[in-house]
Design an enzyme around this catalytic site. Structure first.
Site, PDB file in Angstrom:
ATOM      1  N   GLY A  22     -33.384  65.418  28.645  1.00  0.00           N
ATOM      2  CA  GLY A  22     -32.426  64.340  28.404  1.00  0.00           C
ATOM      3  C   GLY A  22     -31.603  64.042  29.642  1.00  0.00           C
ATOM      4  N   THR A  25     -29.876  60.175  31.030  1.00  0.00           N
ATOM      5  CA  THR A  25     -28.699  59.454  30.503  1.00  0.00           C
ATOM      6  C   THR A  25     -27.541  60.419  30.262  1.00  0.00           C
ATOM      7  N   GLY A  26     -26.383  59.847  30.015  1.00  0.00           N
ATOM      8  CA  GLY A  26     -25.239  60.561  29.455  1.00  0.00           C
ATOM      9  C   GLY A  26     -24.858  61.845  30.174  1.00  0.00           C
ATOM     10  N   ARG A  47     -38.097  60.815  26.858  1.00  0.00           N
ATOM     11  CA  ARG A  47     -39.271  60.047  26.431  1.00  0.00           C
ATOM     12  C   ARG A  47     -39.476  58.802  27.274  1.00  0.00           C
ATOM     13  N   ASP A  73     -41.854  64.278  25.504  1.00  0.00           N
ATOM     14  CA  ASP A  73     -41.192  64.344  24.198  1.00  0.00           C
ATOM     15  C   ASP A  73     -41.068  65.818  23.840  1.00  0.00           C
ATOM     16  N   TYR A 156     -19.437  72.224  15.977  1.00  0.00           N
ATOM     17  CA  TYR A 156     -19.824  72.309  14.558  1.00  0.00           C
ATOM     18  C   TYR A 156     -21.103  73.132  14.357  1.00  0.00           C
ATOM     19  N   LYS A 171     -28.144  72.608  15.702  1.00  0.00           N
ATOM     20  CA  LYS A 171     -27.334  73.223  16.771  1.00  0.00           C
ATOM     21  C   LYS A 171     -27.022  74.681  16.425  1.00  0.00           C
ATOM     22  N   PRO A 197     -19.533  71.359  23.865  1.00  0.00           N
ATOM     23  CA  PRO A 197     -18.580  70.338  24.307  1.00  0.00           C
ATOM     24  C   PRO A 197     -17.878  69.691  23.115  1.00  0.00           C
ATOM     25  N   ARG A 208     -24.084  55.947  18.146  1.00  0.00           N
ATOM     26  CA  ARG A 208     -24.697  56.499  16.928  1.00  0.00           C
ATOM     27  C   ARG A 208     -23.696  57.213  16.032  1.00  0.00           C
TER      28      ARG A 208
HETATM   29  C1  HXC Z   1     -30.470  57.204   8.045  1.00  0.00           C
HETATM   30  C2  HXC Z   1     -32.099  57.151   9.705  1.00  0.00           C
HETATM   31  C3  HXC Z   1     -31.166  56.591  10.626  1.00  0.00           C
HETATM   32  C4  HXC Z   1     -29.834  56.351  10.155  1.00  0.00           C
HETATM   33  C5  HXC Z   1     -33.083  56.821  11.640  1.00  0.00           C
HETATM   34  N1  HXC Z   1     -33.259  57.258  10.372  1.00  0.00           N
HETATM   35  N2  HXC Z   1     -31.808  56.411  11.813  1.00  0.00           N
HETATM   36  N3  HXC Z   1     -31.763  57.451   8.438  1.00  0.00           N
HETATM   37  N4  HXC Z   1     -29.534  56.678   8.872  1.00  0.00           N
HETATM   38  N5  HXC Z   1     -28.893  55.849  10.964  1.00  0.00           N
HETATM   39  C6  HXC Z   1     -34.493  57.764   9.792  1.00  0.00           C
HETATM   40  C7  HXC Z   1     -35.623  56.744   9.837  1.00  0.00           C
HETATM   41  O1  HXC Z   1     -35.543  55.810   8.761  1.00  0.00           O
HETATM   42  C8  HXC Z   1     -36.835  57.665   9.725  1.00  0.00           C
HETATM   43  O2  HXC Z   1     -37.013  58.129   8.399  1.00  0.00           O
HETATM   44  C9  HXC Z   1     -36.411  58.878  10.530  1.00  0.00           C
HETATM   45  O3  HXC Z   1     -34.971  58.877  10.570  1.00  0.00           O
HETATM   46  C10 HXC Z   1     -36.932  58.844  11.958  1.00  0.00           C
HETATM   47  O4  HXC Z   1     -36.471  57.636  12.550  1.00  0.00           O
HETATM   48  P1  HXC Z   1     -37.181  56.978  13.817  1.00  0.00           P
HETATM   49  O5  HXC Z   1     -36.385  55.798  14.216  1.00  0.00           O
HETATM   50  O6  HXC Z   1     -38.634  56.799  13.543  1.00  0.00           O
HETATM   51  O7  HXC Z   1     -37.068  58.184  14.897  1.00  0.00           O
HETATM   52  P2  HXC Z   1     -37.155  58.157  16.456  1.00  0.00           P
HETATM   53  O8  HXC Z   1     -37.689  56.843  16.959  1.00  0.00           O
HETATM   54  O9  HXC Z   1     -37.855  59.405  16.839  1.00  0.00           O
HETATM   55  O10 HXC Z   1     -35.616  58.214  16.936  1.00  0.00           O
HETATM   56  C11 HXC Z   1     -34.857  59.365  16.786  1.00  0.00           C
HETATM   57  C12 HXC Z   1     -33.400  59.038  16.471  1.00  0.00           C
HETATM   58  C13 HXC Z   1     -32.784  58.059  17.508  1.00  0.00           C
HETATM   59  C14 HXC Z   1     -32.643  60.382  16.448  1.00  0.00           C
HETATM   60  C15 HXC Z   1     -33.312  58.406  15.085  1.00  0.00           C
HETATM   61  O11 HXC Z   1     -31.429  57.786  17.200  1.00  0.00           O
HETATM   62  C16 HXC Z   1     -32.890  58.585  18.923  1.00  0.00           C
HETATM   63  O12 HXC Z   1     -33.886  58.358  19.582  1.00  0.00           O
HETATM   64  N6  HXC Z   1     -31.856  59.311  19.414  1.00  0.00           N
HETATM   65  C17 HXC Z   1     -31.855  59.934  20.753  1.00  0.00           C
HETATM   66  C18 HXC Z   1     -30.514  59.923  21.434  1.00  0.00           C
HETATM   67  C19 HXC Z   1     -29.357  60.390  20.588  1.00  0.00           C
HETATM   68  O13 HXC Z   1     -29.436  60.453  19.347  1.00  0.00           O
HETATM   69  N7  HXC Z   1     -28.244  60.688  21.269  1.00  0.00           N
HETATM   70  C20 HXC Z   1     -27.022  61.119  20.614  1.00  0.00           C
HETATM   71  C21 HXC Z   1     -26.810  62.578  20.821  1.00  0.00           C
HETATM   72  S1  HXC Z   1     -25.153  62.850  20.461  1.00  0.00           S
HETATM   73  P3  HXC Z   1     -38.082  57.455   7.350  1.00  0.00           P
HETATM   74  O14 HXC Z   1     -38.022  58.338   6.157  1.00  0.00           O
HETATM   75  O15 HXC Z   1     -37.547  56.072   7.114  1.00  0.00           O
HETATM   76  O16 HXC Z   1     -39.418  57.472   8.061  1.00  0.00           O
HETATM   77  C22 HXC Z   1     -24.841  64.336  19.867  1.00  0.00           C
HETATM   78  C23 HXC Z   1     -23.348  64.586  19.821  1.00  0.00           C
HETATM   79  C24 HXC Z   1     -22.928  65.772  19.057  1.00  0.00           C
HETATM   80  O17 HXC Z   1     -25.690  65.087  19.532  1.00  0.00           O
HETATM   81  C25 HXC Z   1     -21.420  65.950  18.879  1.00  0.00           C
HETATM   82  C26 HXC Z   1     -20.502  64.841  19.233  1.00  0.00           C
HETATM   83  C27 HXC Z   1     -19.036  65.156  19.202  1.00  0.00           C
HETATM   84  P1  NAP Z   2     -27.521  60.860  25.115  1.00  0.00           P
HETATM   85  O1  NAP Z   2     -27.189  60.139  26.385  1.00  0.00           O
HETATM   86  O2  NAP Z   2     -28.028  60.062  23.978  1.00  0.00           O
HETATM   87  O3  NAP Z   2     -28.502  62.050  25.469  1.00  0.00           O
HETATM   88  C1  NAP Z   2     -29.585  62.450  24.687  1.00  0.00           C
HETATM   89  C2  NAP Z   2     -30.796  62.526  25.571  1.00  0.00           C
HETATM   90  O4  NAP Z   2     -31.856  63.173  24.863  1.00  0.00           O
HETATM   91  C3  NAP Z   2     -31.317  61.166  26.008  1.00  0.00           C
HETATM   92  O5  NAP Z   2     -31.511  61.165  27.406  1.00  0.00           O
HETATM   93  C4  NAP Z   2     -32.655  61.035  25.306  1.00  0.00           C
HETATM   94  O6  NAP Z   2     -33.584  60.304  26.104  1.00  0.00           O
HETATM   95  C5  NAP Z   2     -33.062  62.487  25.154  1.00  0.00           C
HETATM   96  N1  NAP Z   2     -34.002  62.678  24.048  1.00  0.00           N
HETATM   97  C6  NAP Z   2     -33.838  62.313  22.753  1.00  0.00           C
HETATM   98  N2  NAP Z   2     -34.935  62.621  22.050  1.00  0.00           N
HETATM   99  C7  NAP Z   2     -35.803  63.217  22.914  1.00  0.00           C
HETATM  100  C8  NAP Z   2     -37.102  63.746  22.776  1.00  0.00           C
HETATM  101  N3  NAP Z   2     -37.730  63.753  21.610  1.00  0.00           N
HETATM  102  N4  NAP Z   2     -37.697  64.270  23.876  1.00  0.00           N
HETATM  103  C9  NAP Z   2     -37.054  64.275  25.073  1.00  0.00           C
HETATM  104  N5  NAP Z   2     -35.829  63.784  25.256  1.00  0.00           N
HETATM  105  C10 NAP Z   2     -35.211  63.252  24.185  1.00  0.00           C
HETATM  106  O7  NAP Z   2     -26.214  61.612  24.550  1.00  0.00           O
HETATM  107  P2  NAP Z   2     -25.200  62.660  25.233  1.00  0.00           P
HETATM  108  O8  NAP Z   2     -23.884  62.408  24.609  1.00  0.00           O
HETATM  109  O9  NAP Z   2     -25.321  62.634  26.705  1.00  0.00           O
HETATM  110  O10 NAP Z   2     -25.721  64.049  24.658  1.00  0.00           O
HETATM  111  C11 NAP Z   2     -26.196  65.073  25.517  1.00  0.00           C
HETATM  112  C12 NAP Z   2     -26.046  66.414  24.839  1.00  0.00           C
HETATM  113  O11 NAP Z   2     -24.656  66.713  24.636  1.00  0.00           O
HETATM  114  C13 NAP Z   2     -26.692  66.544  23.468  1.00  0.00           C
HETATM  115  O12 NAP Z   2     -27.234  67.818  23.304  1.00  0.00           O
HETATM  116  C14 NAP Z   2     -25.515  66.370  22.527  1.00  0.00           C
HETATM  117  O13 NAP Z   2     -25.755  66.949  21.262  1.00  0.00           O
HETATM  118  C15 NAP Z   2     -24.463  67.106  23.297  1.00  0.00           C
HETATM  119  N6  NAP Z   2     -23.081  66.810  22.921  1.00  0.00           N
HETATM  120  C16 NAP Z   2     -22.536  65.624  23.263  1.00  0.00           C
HETATM  121  C17 NAP Z   2     -21.215  65.392  22.950  1.00  0.00           C
HETATM  122  C18 NAP Z   2     -20.528  64.120  23.364  1.00  0.00           C
HETATM  123  O14 NAP Z   2     -19.362  63.954  23.055  1.00  0.00           O
HETATM  124  N7  NAP Z   2     -21.189  63.206  24.058  1.00  0.00           N
HETATM  125  C19 NAP Z   2     -20.474  66.353  22.271  1.00  0.00           C
HETATM  126  C20 NAP Z   2     -21.086  67.549  21.926  1.00  0.00           C
HETATM  127  C21 NAP Z   2     -22.396  67.774  22.264  1.00  0.00           C
HETATM  128  P3  NAP Z   2     -34.779  59.393  25.501  1.00  0.00           P
HETATM  129  O15 NAP Z   2     -34.196  58.598  24.379  1.00  0.00           O
HETATM  130  O16 NAP Z   2     -35.210  58.598  26.691  1.00  0.00           O
HETATM  131  O17 NAP Z   2     -35.851  60.339  25.067  1.00  0.00           O
END
Ligand code: HXC
Ligand code: NAP
Length: 293
Positions: A22, A25-26, A47, A73, A156, A171, A197, A208
């Protein structure tokens, strides 16, 4: 990225090769960029190769370091094995793994399909497992030592949290793996640590977790005793230390960097922050006046 200066000496990661999942980004990008500033070479994976390639070019221009962007991936072990093999073929070795890739979104749990739950577990838990396993096997097989695994979790992971239950479960699993392998793989010269963090603004997380007007309605900085979000450089400093050999005696630790956020939620009387200072004389008098049980 903030303008804040980094903490460590310039050569703190000289000659180290670090994989950042990952990393395009971010927070992954910010941490990878600082590793480069400290002399490391970095492999960034996710990805989206177009995002990675653009990020790699910018990073190389900014830091003068070497960046290898590789599409992978992390859910697919075959792709992870290939990514690790390409990294080793390119740089000759890998010294550190930053398991940072994640997927997450908010939702009442009862609205989730099984597939939706699974996709988060796959990215966060299985992705971290896959990268750890592929690299760990390699390091152990080649008897390479002085290696570091750093996992990004959240607070969490141990408190749990509603509305992000798949992420909390995943996690928590990553944290369990961190502590388990810290002991099991120490004999191979492999350390395992984690960072939890608090809120650090990134596009990926914010869109999201607090989409639209939710960002203003639920101002995360108000939950933090220090009254602000984290600066990316603050996290990068900690990550660089934990992935470097300077933290060679730190093993199995999870370091929280959240301005006191989770403890504020946990302490039963922390809500007394809301009492106006002028009220305390009257409150004290009332308490002192209490007689008997
Ligand atoms: C309910 C959802 C949904 C939503 C997707 N789904 N989004 N269900 N509410 N908002 C469901 C879909 O309908 C599908 O189920 C299944 O999840 C898979 O969805 P896809 O879109 O096919 O998955 P994919 O393309 O692999 O994308 C994965 C993803 C997407 C997680 C949904 O958001 C992504 O690519 N995220 C990567 C980056 C990311 O999330 N970054 C944030 C990290 S922040 P069905 O049953 O319909 O097939 C973080 C912070 C922690 O972790 C703490 C912060 C303080
Ligand atoms: P982010 O920019 O969305 O980072 C997530 C990264 O994971 C993206 O670069 C994404 O790239 C990659 N990723 C997602 N699915 C993947 C897959 N299947 N294979 C390979 N790579 C994949 O969000 P972020 O805030 O920087 O988060 C980074 C980390 O910090 C995460 O572990 C998150 O849980 C943690 N965190 C963040 C916060 C916060 O406040 N931001 C707080 C606590 C913890 P692609 O979509 O291109 O694959």
């Amino acid at each position: 990225m903030s303008e804040m200066k980094g903490m460590l000496r310039e050569d703190a990661l000289k000659d180290r090769v670090i994989i950042v999942t990952g990393g395009g980004t971010g927070l992954g990008r910010s941490m990878a960029n600082y590793f480069l500033e400290l002399g490391a070479s970095v492999v960034i994976t996710s990805r989206k190769l177009d995002v990675l390639t653009a990020t790699a070019r910018t990073m190389e221009e900014e830091t003068g370091g070497k960046v290898l962007p590789l599409a992978c991936d992390v859910r697919r072990y075959v792709e992870v094995e290939r990514m690790v093999a390409e990294a080793i073929a390119h740089f000759g070795k890998v010294d550190g793994l930053l398991n940072n890739a994640a997927g997450n979104f908010i939702s009442p749990t009862e609205r989730l399909s099984s597939k939706a739950f699974e996709v988060i577990i796959d990215i966060v838990l299985m992705g971290s497992v896959n990268c750890t396993l592929a690299l760990g096997k390699h390091w152990i097989d080649k008897a390479e030592r002085d290696k570091a695994i750093l996992n990004i979790v959240t607070t969490y992971a141990w408190t749990g949290s509603g509305y992000v239950v798949p992420s909390a479960c995943a996690k928590a699993g990553v944290l369990a793996m961190t502590r388990s392998l810290a002991v099991e793989w120490a004999k191979y010269g492999i350390r395992s640590n984690a960072i939890a963090p608090g809120p650090f603004p990134t596009k990926g997380a914010w869109e999201r977790l607090l989409p639209g007007e939710m960002m203003e309605r639920f101002d995360l900085s108000k939950r933090v005793p220090l009254g602000r979000m984290g600066e990316h450089q603050e996290l990068a400093d900690l990550a660089a230390y934990l992935i470097s050999s300077y933290s060679g005696y730190v093993n199995g630790e999870v370091v929280t960097i959240d301005g006191g956020e989770w403890l504020k939620g946990a302490g039963q009387f922390n809500m007394l922050d809301q009492v106006e200072p002028g009220m305390w004389d009257a409150i004290e008098a009332m308490v002192r006046n209490v007689k008997g049980s």
